[in-house]
Enzyme design. Structure first.
Site, PDB file in Angstrom:
ATOM      1  N   TYR A  54       0.805  -1.238   0.000  1.00  0.00           N
ATOM      2  CA  TYR A  54       0.000   0.000   0.000  1.00  0.00           C
ATOM      3  C   TYR A  54       0.838   1.288   0.000  1.00  0.00           C
ATOM      4  CZ  TYR A  54      -0.377  -0.287   5.281  1.00  0.00           C
ATOM      5  OH  TYR A  54      -0.167  -0.367   6.617  1.00  0.00           O
ATOM      6  N   GLU A  55       0.158   2.406  -0.226  1.00  0.00           N
ATOM      7  CA  GLU A  55       0.821   3.710  -0.442  1.00  0.00           C
ATOM      8  C   GLU A  55       1.838   3.638  -1.586  1.00  0.00           C
ATOM      9  OE1 GLU A  55      -0.371   6.264   0.905  1.00  0.00           O
ATOM     10  OE2 GLU A  55      -1.374   5.522   2.699  1.00  0.00           O
ATOM     11  N   GLY A  56       1.534   2.875  -2.604  1.00  0.00           N
ATOM     12  CA  GLY A  56       2.441   2.721  -3.743  1.00  0.00           C
ATOM     13  C   GLY A  56       3.297   1.491  -3.562  1.00  0.00           C
TER      14      GLY A  56
END
Lengths: 597, 597
Positions: free
Chosen positions: B441-443
């Protein structure tokens, strides 16, 4: 839901082309029926059985798990019982078993190929016959003729299953500490009492009887590993006709809640004066168990490959299907809003690493299994000796290195799914969670590494590695002039030299301080894994190039070379880091006082 | 059940000794209260709160998960609601928030230290305030004064929580494809419709209102990333007094079944003409979101460290307690049947790798956070520029490299438990499963690597890296003559040279073919991770050696040097393998036709 299609073409390439297996094996009476057509037909059937029957049950097993009831009985997940019945009926269990006890007597190579399919489709399910196979091996190795006649036919036919009982709450690796006791009875049997944990397939509803093989200490036996004996403890003792009769006092106390392989019932087994029968001699139980365990370790390496393969197949399909972003070099899917993510170099890197690993690992496992088959039939004692040497050396590498790698590749394949990889529905999490146990059971990977550097390397004056090195030198000499595959011979030569460097370092420094060997053991195991995979890639490259030279225009061959070149260029360089770390020795690892952790 | 004790001494070493943080920060009016005693008192309280309140709820959350009811409401695991109330009352949420809206205005450094404790004790729980913090940041960055006044005080006080809504079923990384639409209304508000997935803390029972920050496309906006706007969509719209009033038409459609972080409700959120309010300008939503995301990425790196730390603590305790086998150099526990497994070099190797990683990672994250704090107060524009440059460069490394490593260390710590590591009861599996999401997550980490090589390296003519290299050169020059820490300066010098070599290679080859940069991006990210960790270890070594030279006889300092030396000797050599792989470029990665996967 994930799918699985057995990679038959890759399997055939290794078996028929690289190993030339059927042509070689059918020369021996024992395997005269093992012709190429039979191999192929059985593999095709295996592919159908695993994709149609076992694959759909994989998520079911993960989700439902096994249920223990108040009376100690255990229900396996929906469909497992029926699938096992089908498996038995189709003869998958008896494939490579001894015809004397009802087996089909086919090569172990065919067994490992079908085993790979089963473990890829449903690892938790495949463990039930897998454990039975281990128990069969132990009885074959150590059992009396009567024991063989009583147990083997039913186990080989799948009417009864088997288990291996080693671990106790306070001891796993260090079996010398085990406490389960065996009290001799007047009739020659023993009363077994104690608790065993982590017993895979310990209790379930798929067979009429369960044959527990149990390590225990006979009253008054020496302490430590020298006082351990092996017993058969059937769930139901047998009546005079050999049929299950009285319920023995062995029960499942609970089922463990695990990270993965939920479909397999991992039991705490309680033995309460259970009736048991000694296998082989008193206090010699570990010897039998270790022969069996070495075979089981190859199977665990195979499980790693199997999970890596099924994870790869699903990740590759997803990467070709899922569109997101554009290729760095410009759009390839002009008609859509985005390109399939397989255009992204880092997605490809993960796929290529997994693919190159899988194909190399398969070659290594099948080569080792072929050596095992040949060891059983070859007329030349020197050859049998060599095969045994190689298997000693390769077993910890196949178990330890391949499962370490499979952990990484399954995680990478999950990563390709982005957020969806973390969601259970997509199935990628299960591959990671199921793979996790393979690094632990049948001897944790650190124990494999120690077995390799502490025992296998030194055995018989280091004969095994010298022999393997000579074989690799011969291979390089023979193929060095083949410019089409020069990356392979060059890379292999360099890897072998680094492995030798590491071996020398261990010999020189492991004597003065054994912790020097221990501290570098996992690095060394990975170096040997990388080198043997490079050797396998060399052999596959020669095979593929020969097919091209012979005029084949099947894409399969150039693609095989591309995959192998990736291994040499992008994976083999890891060996340098391992060598550098290994050579720093024990000091950095051991310097901190234990209390400071 | 696993335990957690905040590593306060290590935190203090970084904050007070290596960074000299409180002395530096208190010079600025904004942080004049942030004295050393206050830091220490708050950290002590944080340690107590996390070990006593959050740690015991970690397994509860994993086991129970969140439950969605038929009306779309969601119940969090037993105890979460009460713990959140305690957390709010104790002021943990408002620690580093703006005093104008009710925050305590303390440095972000204190916030990250307490955040590390919370994430180590209970990652799924800590995500609720974590997401709120992200939403607060977004409103601070892009919101109007009225929006700030309406939402920030309640969010900062923990009465309301927040979420970030980016992902849709067909788009995650590629936000340009998003479809959620916003229709302007006469009163200046918008009607938002669409489906968002993977929304952490999307619905729950811990707060009176949930402030969803939602990316959507205003009707008629340009296609792609240039037409995305950011909206506030509260679960309850506010009455004229600013209190929650009408239920908005945003609902939780389902909760995802995930591999880990079960205690956090990961929701599918359905927006059905929900009332929303534009943040900032039309079509400029991504800009605000990215400022917020960069901050969030540092937090994800911190989560990796936190899980690695708690896994380490439990593995170290187990390794000192569990007896199995004997030391290779002879028994150390003569009175018992076996030695504690910490005597085995490979067990120590795994512990040392984790410990050396954790301590280096903590220094890196805290250093970056200190730069962020200083960026907000420093009078010199050049300094602020440098801080911004460094943060741009370090953010993808902290997110990507640290979580990649945390995956390995948590798996290694689980491995130390042998079979017990695979059993959920022992808690090691949860650390692995919870850590897994941090790589996604978050890239996803591959996206971080591409951000690093594709954007951050080249920004402003490569100024950031040049500046960091100069700083490292200065550090080496200053400390090279210190013979007590020569391993550190030598190792750092060599790592920096290899990183430069890789950078040059990327510059020369990434232009002609961007896939050359893409194929080596993860290797490069790891090289930068290794180099910056080596720099941190260099700084810690100087600090520790100075304490020794000043007469300290605390064991802490020599042990710090031992741990750092382990990093330099046994972990840093990995950089060579990355360099070799990177330099093979795109060809091996891209050669296979997509159809052949």
């Amino acid at each position: 839901m994930p799918s699985y299609n057995a990679p038959i073409r890759d399997m055939q390439f290794v078996i028929h082309e690289m190993l030339n297996a059927t042509e070689t094996l059918t020369k021996y009476a024992k395997f005269e029926d093992a012709e190429r057509d039979l191999f192929d037909a059985i593999m095709e059937e295996g592919a159908k059985f695993t994709s149609e029957v076992l694959t759909p049950l994989n998520a079911v097993g993960d989700h439902e798990g096994c249920v223990r009831h108040e009376d100690g009985s255990v229900t396996t997940p929906t469909g497992f019982k029926e699938a096992f019945k089908t498996m038995v009926e189709n003869g998958w269990l008896s494939l490579a078993q001894d015809p004397e006890y009802g087996g089909q007597g086919l090569p172990g190579l065919l067994h490992i190929a079908s085993g790979e399919m089963q473990s890829a489709a449903n690892m938790a399910f495949a463990m039930y016959p897998g454990l039975t196979n281990g128990a069969i091996k132990a009885i074959e190795i150590g059992g009396s003729d009567e024991q063989k006649r009583s147990y083997l036919p039913k186990m080989i036919q799948g009417e009864w299953t088997g288990t291996m009982n080693l671990t106790e709450p306070h001891c796993g690796t260090d079996l010398g500490m085990l406490k389960t006791k065996a009290v001799p009875q007047a009739d020659g049997s023993y009363k077994i009492s104690g608790q065993k944990i982590f017993i895979s397939a310990g209790e379930h509803d798929m067979s009429d009887n369960i044959v527990h093989l149990v390590l225990a200490r006979i009253e008054g036996a020496p302490e430590g590993v020298k006082g351990i004996s092996l017993f058969i403890v059937p769930k139901f003792t047998l009546d005079p006709d050999g049929n299950p009769a009285d319920r023995n006092t062995v029960t499942c106390g609970s089922i463990e809640e695990k990270m993965g392989i939920h479909g397999n019932s991992t039991c705490v087994m309680n033995y309460d004066d259970a009736e048991g029968y000694l296998i082989g001699e008193e206090n010699k139980g570990l010897k039998v168990m270790f022969v069996m365990m070495n075979r089981a370790r190859l199977d665990v390496g195979m499980q790693g490959l199997a999970q890596s393969e099924v994870a790869y197949q699903n990740a590759a399909a997803y990467a070709k299907d899922r569109t997101q972003g554009r290729a760095l070099t410009g759009p390839v899917n002009d008609n859509g809003p985005a390109d399939p993510i397989i255009v992204h170099p880092d997605v490809r890197r993960m796929l290529m690493e997994t693919k190159a690993f899988n194909e190399g690992a398969r070659a290594l496992i099948y080569w080792a299994t072929m050596l095992e088959d040949m060891e059983g039939v070859h007329e030349d004692e020197k050859f049998r000796e060599k095969a045994d040497d190689y298997l000693g050396l390769l077993t910890p590498v196949i178990k330890g290195y391949l499962t370490d790698m499979a952990m990484r590749t399954t995680i990478d394949c999950q990563q390709i799914f982005g957020g969806h990889g973390f969601i259970e529905e997509w199935g990628m999490s299960q591959f990671v969670r199921d793979t996790r146990i393979a690094l632990i059971y049948e001897g944790a990977n650190g124990v494999q590494a120690l077995d390799l550097v502490g025992r296998k390397l030194a055995r018989k004056g280091g004969r095994a590695l010298m022999s393997l090195n000579a074989e690799i030198d011969g291979f390089i000499a023979e193929n060095e002039s083949n410019e089409n595959i020069s990356e392979f011979t060059t890379g292999l030569k360099s890897a072998k030299a680094k492995l030798q460097d590491a071996t020398m370092w261990l010999m020189q420094n492991g004597m003065t301080n054994p912790n020097n060997a221990g501290a570098g053991s996992v690095d060394y195991m990975h170096m040997m894994g990388l080198t043997t995979l490079a050797y396998m890639w060399g052999k596959m490259a020669v095979t593929a190039q020969a097919a091209i030279d012979n005029g084949s225009n099947e894409d399969f061959y150039p693609n095989k070379l591309i995959t192998g070149r990736f291994f040499m260029a992008r994976m083999l360089p890891q060996i340098d880091a391992h060598l550098a770390k290994l050579k720093t020795g024990a000091e950095p690892v051991m310097a901190l006082d234990a209390a400071a952790f």
